[in-house]
Design a protein around this motif. Structure first.
Motif, PDB file in Angstrom:
ATOM      1  N   ALA A  84       0.835  -1.209   0.000  1.00 22.34           N
ATOM      2  CA  ALA A  84       0.000   0.000   0.000  1.00 22.34           C
ATOM      3  C   ALA A  84       0.866   1.255   0.000  1.00 22.34           C
ATOM      4  CB  ALA A  84      -0.926  -0.006   1.207  1.00 22.34           C
ATOM      5  N   ALA A  85       1.923   1.267   0.795  1.00 24.34           N
ATOM      6  CA  ALA A  85       2.811   2.428   0.846  1.00 24.34           C
ATOM      7  C   ALA A  85       3.490   2.646  -0.506  1.00 24.34           C
ATOM      8  CB  ALA A  85       3.851   2.260   1.947  1.00 24.34           C
ATOM      9  N   ARG A  86       3.885   1.572  -1.154  1.00 24.78           N
ATOM     10  CA  ARG A  86       4.503   1.707  -2.479  1.00 24.78           C
ATOM     11  C   ARG A  86       3.512   2.263  -3.491  1.00 24.78           C
ATOM     12  NH1 ARG A  86       7.752  -4.008  -2.425  1.00 24.78           N
ATOM     13  NH2 ARG A  86       9.583  -3.243  -1.319  1.00 24.78           N
ATOM     14  N   ALA A  87       2.250   1.844  -3.398  1.00 21.47           N
ATOM     15  CA  ALA A  87       1.224   2.351  -4.315  1.00 21.47           C
ATOM     16  C   ALA A  87       0.995   3.849  -4.098  1.00 21.47           C
ATOM     17  CB  ALA A  87      -0.076   1.577  -4.125  1.00 21.47           C
ATOM     18  N   VAL A  88       0.947   4.270  -2.838  1.00 23.61           N
ATOM     19  CA  VAL A  88       0.764   5.695  -2.543  1.00 23.61           C
ATOM     20  C   VAL A  88       1.973   6.492  -3.022  1.00 23.61           C
ATOM     21  CG1 VAL A  88       0.523   7.384  -0.681  1.00 23.61           C
ATOM     22  CG2 VAL A  88      -0.814   5.284  -0.624  1.00 23.61           C
ATOM     23  N   ALA A  89       3.175   5.962  -2.803  1.00 31.65           N
ATOM     24  CA  ALA A  89       4.382   6.651  -3.270  1.00 31.65           C
ATOM     25  C   ALA A  89       4.363   6.782  -4.790  1.00 31.65           C
ATOM     26  CB  ALA A  89       5.638   5.906  -2.809  1.00 31.65           C
ATOM     27  N   GLY A  90       3.933   5.742  -5.477  1.00 24.59           N
ATOM     28  CA  GLY A  90       3.828   5.801  -6.938  1.00 24.59           C
ATOM     29  C   GLY A  90       2.841   6.856  -7.398  1.00 24.59           C
ATOM     30  N   GLU A  95       1.907  12.337  -9.495  1.00 26.70           N
ATOM     31  CA  GLU A  95       1.420  13.708  -9.337  1.00 26.70           C
ATOM     32  C   GLU A  95       2.563  14.711  -9.452  1.00 26.70           C
ATOM     33  OE1 GLU A  95      -0.529  16.455  -5.845  1.00 26.70           O
ATOM     34  OE2 GLU A  95      -0.970  14.320  -5.842  1.00 26.70           O
ATOM     35  N   LEU A  96       3.690  14.365  -8.909  1.00 20.62           N
ATOM     36  CA  LEU A  96       4.824  15.283  -8.887  1.00 20.62           C
ATOM     37  C   LEU A  96       5.506  15.401 -10.246  1.00 20.62           C
ATOM     38  CD1 LEU A  96       6.205  16.981  -6.667  1.00 20.62           C
ATOM     39  CD2 LEU A  96       7.784  15.095  -6.342  1.00 20.62           C
ATOM     40  N   TYR A  97       5.674  14.278 -10.924  1.00 21.45           N
ATOM     41  CA  TYR A  97       6.453  14.252 -12.171  1.00 21.45           C
ATOM     42  C   TYR A  97       5.629  14.001 -13.425  1.00 21.45           C
ATOM     43  CZ  TYR A  97      10.661  14.240  -9.397  1.00 21.45           C
ATOM     44  OH  TYR A  97      11.662  14.583  -8.534  1.00 21.45           O
ATOM     45  N   GLY A  98       4.398  13.608 -13.262  1.00 24.68           N
ATOM     46  CA  GLY A  98       3.599  13.270 -14.430  1.00 24.68           C
ATOM     47  C   GLY A  98       3.684  11.798 -14.761  1.00 24.68           C
ATOM     48  N   THR A  99       4.723  11.128 -14.273  1.00 26.98           N
ATOM     49  CA  THR A  99       4.885   9.692 -14.433  1.00 26.98           C
ATOM     50  C   THR A  99       5.894   9.225 -13.397  1.00 26.98           C
ATOM     51  OG1 THR A  99       5.437   7.912 -15.963  1.00 26.98           O
ATOM     52  CG2 THR A  99       6.729   9.917 -16.151  1.00 26.98           C
ATOM     53  N   PHE A 122       5.580  17.029  -2.189  1.00 27.03           N
ATOM     54  CA  PHE A 122       6.911  16.580  -1.796  1.00 27.03           C
ATOM     55  C   PHE A 122       6.926  16.178  -0.323  1.00 27.03           C
ATOM     56  CE2 PHE A 122      11.208  17.638  -0.187  1.00 27.03           C
ATOM     57  CZ  PHE A 122      11.891  16.634  -0.838  1.00 27.03           C
ATOM     58  N   HIS A 123       6.289  16.964   0.528  1.00 26.96           N
ATOM     59  CA  HIS A 123       6.194  16.636   1.960  1.00 26.96           C
ATOM     60  C   HIS A 123       5.462  15.312   2.148  1.00 26.96           C
ATOM     61  CE1 HIS A 123       5.622  17.084   6.254  1.00 26.96           C
ATOM     62  NE2 HIS A 123       4.329  16.871   6.062  1.00 26.96           N
ATOM     63  N   ASP A 124       4.353  15.123   1.447  1.00 24.54           N
ATOM     64  CA  ASP A 124       3.605  13.862   1.545  1.00 24.54           C
ATOM     65  C   ASP A 124       4.462  12.691   1.100  1.00 24.54           C
ATOM     66  OD1 ASP A 124       1.420  15.267   2.455  1.00 24.54           O
ATOM     67  OD2 ASP A 124       0.364  15.233   0.532  1.00 24.54           O
ATOM     68  N   LEU A 125       5.239  12.891   0.055  1.00 23.66           N
ATOM     69  CA  LEU A 125       6.109  11.832  -0.441  1.00 23.66           C
ATOM     70  C   LEU A 125       7.160  11.457   0.600  1.00 23.66           C
ATOM     71  CD1 LEU A 125       6.748   9.993  -2.825  1.00 23.66           C
ATOM     72  CD2 LEU A 125       8.212  11.798  -3.721  1.00 23.66           C
ATOM     73  N   LYS A 126       7.715  12.455   1.282  1.00 22.85           N
ATOM     74  CA  LYS A 126       8.690  12.176   2.343  1.00 22.85           C
ATOM     75  C   LYS A 126       8.038  11.385   3.476  1.00 22.85           C
ATOM     76  CE  LYS A 126      10.493  15.941   3.753  1.00 22.85           C
ATOM     77  NZ  LYS A 126      11.250  17.131   4.185  1.00 22.85           N
ATOM     78  N   MET A 127       6.823  11.724   3.829  1.00 29.83           N
ATOM     79  CA  MET A 127       6.120  11.019   4.908  1.00 29.83           C
ATOM     80  C   MET A 127       5.834   9.569   4.500  1.00 29.83           C
ATOM     81  SD  MET A 127       6.148  13.303   7.142  1.00 29.83           S
ATOM     82  CE  MET A 127       5.074  12.779   8.437  1.00 29.83           C
ATOM     83  N   ARG A 130       8.999   7.537   4.717  1.00 28.50           N
ATOM     84  CA  ARG A 130       9.314   7.163   6.103  1.00 28.50           C
ATOM     85  C   ARG A 130       8.425   6.003   6.557  1.00 28.50           C
ATOM     86  NH1 ARG A 130       8.704  11.571  10.671  1.00 28.50           N
ATOM     87  NH2 ARG A 130       6.549  10.938  10.523  1.00 28.50           N
ATOM     88  N   TYR A 131       7.132   6.062   6.221  1.00 33.24           N
ATOM     89  CA  TYR A 131       6.231   4.975   6.581  1.00 33.24           C
ATOM     90  C   TYR A 131       6.652   3.687   5.872  1.00 33.24           C
ATOM     91  CZ  TYR A 131       2.116   2.153   7.190  1.00 33.24           C
ATOM     92  OH  TYR A 131       1.275   1.118   7.500  1.00 33.24           O
ATOM     93  N   LEU A 132       7.040   3.791   4.616  1.00 30.45           N
ATOM     94  CA  LEU A 132       7.471   2.615   3.848  1.00 30.45           C
ATOM     95  C   LEU A 132       8.688   1.964   4.500  1.00 30.45           C
ATOM     96  CD1 LEU A 132       7.305   0.763   1.387  1.00 30.45           C
ATOM     97  CD2 LEU A 132       8.566   2.484   0.102  1.00 30.45           C
ATOM     98  N   ARG A 133       9.670   2.767   4.888  1.00 28.74           N
ATOM     99  CA  ARG A 133      10.863   2.204   5.543  1.00 28.74           C
ATOM    100  C   ARG A 133      10.479   1.474   6.832  1.00 28.74           C
ATOM    101  NH1 ARG A 133      13.093   7.246   4.504  1.00 28.74           N
ATOM    102  NH2 ARG A 133      13.022   7.742   6.726  1.00 28.74           N
ATOM    103  N   ARG A 134       9.610   2.064   7.609  1.00 28.82           N
ATOM    104  CA  ARG A 134       9.183   1.432   8.861  1.00 28.82           C
ATOM    105  C   ARG A 134       8.413   0.137   8.589  1.00 28.82           C
ATOM    106  NH1 ARG A 134       7.129   6.747  12.186  1.00 28.82           N
ATOM    107  NH2 ARG A 134       9.201   7.567  12.623  1.00 28.82           N
ATOM    108  N   SER A 135       7.549   0.154   7.587  1.00 27.29           N
ATOM    109  CA  SER A 135       6.782  -1.045   7.248  1.00 27.29           C
ATOM    110  C   SER A 135       7.702  -2.167   6.779  1.00 27.29           C
ATOM    111  CB  SER A 135       5.754  -0.733   6.157  1.00 27.29           C
ATOM    112  OG  SER A 135       4.824   0.204   6.614  1.00 27.29           O
TER     113      SER A 135
END
Length: 152
Positions: A84-90, A95-99, A122-127, A130-135
């Motif tokens: 789920a974290a990877r999907a949100v990061a994607g 959103e940030l880069y267009g792809t 960018f802030h959301d991506l950083k958060m 961090r969640y992904l690393r913890r998971s």
């Protein structure tokens, strides 16, 4: 031991330290303890429970005799959190880069390329990172515990 002078200074400082004064600061501080998004307690609907069971059965099949169902379910739940974290990061990268960039993310220049995508994304991506690393760390720890026999 605290002197009378130190106590007086502490009391004077405490009177000035009353929290945020602006409406924006008060609004932000009111949400400090709220858990939301990926860190919120996951809803365990029938679909999620079925996915956990399917993944747990696959884990057990790949490691016959080494892991029990309860351990496999814990690992499966952690793996779904990572997914789920990877999907949100994607989605945020899109959103940030267009792809989603097809390269090592460490080499990506962290600046918004799309109009409208900015610091909040960018802030959301950083958060999320961090969640992904913890998971991932939680999942890896569960796997190590199960394989070492400490989880039985």
């Amino acid at each position: 031991m605290t002197t009378d002078r130190q106590r007086a200074a502490n009391r004077a400082n405490a009177k000035r330290s009353t929290g945020p004064a602006s409406a924006a600061g008060k609004s932000r501080a009111s949400r400090n303890a709220r858990r939301h998004g990926l860190a919120a307690q996951a809803q365990f609907g029938s679909d999620r429970l079925e996915r956990i069971d399917q993944l747990a059965r696959a884990i057990i099949a790949s490691m016959p005799g080494q892991i029990d169902l309860m351990q496999a379910r814990s690992i499966a739940q952690a793996e779904l959190d990572v997914t789920a974290a990877r999907a949100v990061a994607g989605a945020l990268l899109t959103e940030l880069y267009g792809t989603v960039p097809d390269c090592d993310l460490a080499l990506v220049p962290w600046r918004p390329l799309r109009p409208g995508a900015g610091l909040r994304t960018f802030h959301d991506l950083k958060m999320v990172e961090r969640y992904l690393r913890r998971s991932q760390a939680r999942r890896d720890k569960l796997v190590r515990l199960c394989l070492s026999g400490a989880g039985t």
